[in-house]
Design a protein around this motif. Structure first.
Motif, PDB file in Angstrom:
ATOM      1  N   GLN A  27       0.833  -1.207   0.000  1.00  0.00           N
ATOM      2  CA  GLN A  27       0.000   0.000   0.000  1.00  0.00           C
ATOM      3  C   GLN A  27       0.872   1.263   0.000  1.00  0.00           C
ATOM      4  OE1 GLN A  27      -2.587  -1.365  -1.199  1.00  0.00           O
ATOM      5  NE2 GLN A  27      -4.078  -0.333   0.094  1.00  0.00           N
ATOM      6  N   LYS A  53       1.976   2.137  -3.417  1.00  0.00           N
ATOM      7  CA  LYS A  53       0.922   2.829  -4.176  1.00  0.00           C
ATOM      8  C   LYS A  53       0.816   4.288  -3.749  1.00  0.00           C
ATOM      9  CE  LYS A  53      -1.731  -1.397  -4.798  1.00  0.00           C
ATOM     10  NZ  LYS A  53      -2.967  -2.108  -4.437  1.00  0.00           N
ATOM     11  N   THR A  98     -10.910   9.154  -6.528  1.00  0.00           N
ATOM     12  CA  THR A  98     -11.090   7.703  -6.629  1.00  0.00           C
ATOM     13  C   THR A  98      -9.775   6.987  -6.336  1.00  0.00           C
ATOM     14  OG1 THR A  98     -12.856   8.004  -8.243  1.00  0.00           O
ATOM     15  CG2 THR A  98     -11.843   5.816  -8.132  1.00  0.00           C
ATOM     16  N   SER A  99      -8.670   7.491  -6.874  1.00  0.00           N
ATOM     17  CA  SER A  99      -7.353   6.898  -6.593  1.00  0.00           C
ATOM     18  C   SER A  99      -7.026   7.007  -5.117  1.00  0.00           C
ATOM     19  CB  SER A  99      -6.264   7.609  -7.396  1.00  0.00           C
ATOM     20  OG  SER A  99      -6.481   7.470  -8.769  1.00  0.00           O
ATOM     21  N   SER A 131      -9.084   7.285  -2.605  1.00  0.00           N
ATOM     22  CA  SER A 131      -9.983   6.465  -1.777  1.00  0.00           C
ATOM     23  C   SER A 131      -9.595   4.991  -1.783  1.00  0.00           C
ATOM     24  CB  SER A 131     -11.433   6.633  -2.226  1.00  0.00           C
ATOM     25  OG  SER A 131     -11.649   6.008  -3.479  1.00  0.00           O
ATOM     26  N   GLN A 132      -8.750   4.564  -2.707  1.00  0.00           N
ATOM     27  CA  GLN A 132      -8.269   3.181  -2.717  1.00  0.00           C
ATOM     28  C   GLN A 132      -7.209   2.946  -1.646  1.00  0.00           C
ATOM     29  OE1 GLN A 132      -9.794   0.877  -4.789  1.00  0.00           O
ATOM     30  NE2 GLN A 132     -11.068   2.675  -5.108  1.00  0.00           N
ATOM     31  N   LYS A 167      -6.377   0.201   4.431  1.00  0.00           N
ATOM     32  CA  LYS A 167      -6.337   1.601   4.025  1.00  0.00           C
ATOM     33  C   LYS A 167      -5.863   2.424   5.212  1.00  0.00           C
ATOM     34  CE  LYS A 167     -10.097   1.373   0.664  1.00  0.00           C
ATOM     35  NZ  LYS A 167     -11.317   2.056   0.201  1.00  0.00           N
TER      36      LYS A 167
END
Length: 142
Positions: free
Chosen positions: A27, A30, A43-44, A46-47, A132
């Protein structure tokens, strides 16, 4: 930043410390990509972050919500930063759905010079089977 990650590791409550660390490292990879690209697409974001995210950058008030990450990423790029490097020191499970992370970070410019860095403590929550980042408190080196 290397290879693109396409699937998240989904450790269970019985996950070993090395599996938890691998899941958080994935994570973080990312997150580092997101900052390097200057990606402010909600959107990115929130991942990788929970909707109720609370983040407290060094010397600043706590920022709440996904929109706060949009502003942080924009600020990151506005001052000419190219990369955020994260090095994990410690990851541990609190329960099957909560993990803490204690790490170092460096702020890097296009010429590879490091212009700042410090440490942070983060809490990760499992949402729909994927960790997350939910909380983060960062301090900077003098």
């Amino acid at each position: 930043m290397g290879q693109r990650h396409t699937s998240a590791v989904k450790p269970t409550m019985a996950s070993s410390p090395s599996e938890l660390k691998a899941a958080i490292a994935e994570q973080n990879g990312k997150i580092m990509e997101l900052f390097a690209k200057g990606d402010t697409d909600i959107t990115s974001i929130s991942q990788l972050y929970t909707e109720d995210l609370e983040i407290t950058p060094h010397g600043q008030d706590t920022k709440i919500g996904l929109q706060s990450m949009v502003e942080i990423i924009k600020g990151f790029k506005a001052v000419g930063l190219a990369r955020l490097n994260i090095t994990i020191d410690e990851v541990g499970g609190v329960d099957g759905d909560t993990v803490y992370e204690y790490s170092k970070f460096n702020l890097v410019k296009e010429d590879d010079s490091i212009i700042g860095g410090g440490r942070f403590l983060a809490i990760w929550k499992k949402v729909d089977g994927v960790f997350k980042k939910s909380r983060e408190v960062a301090t900077r080196k003098p």
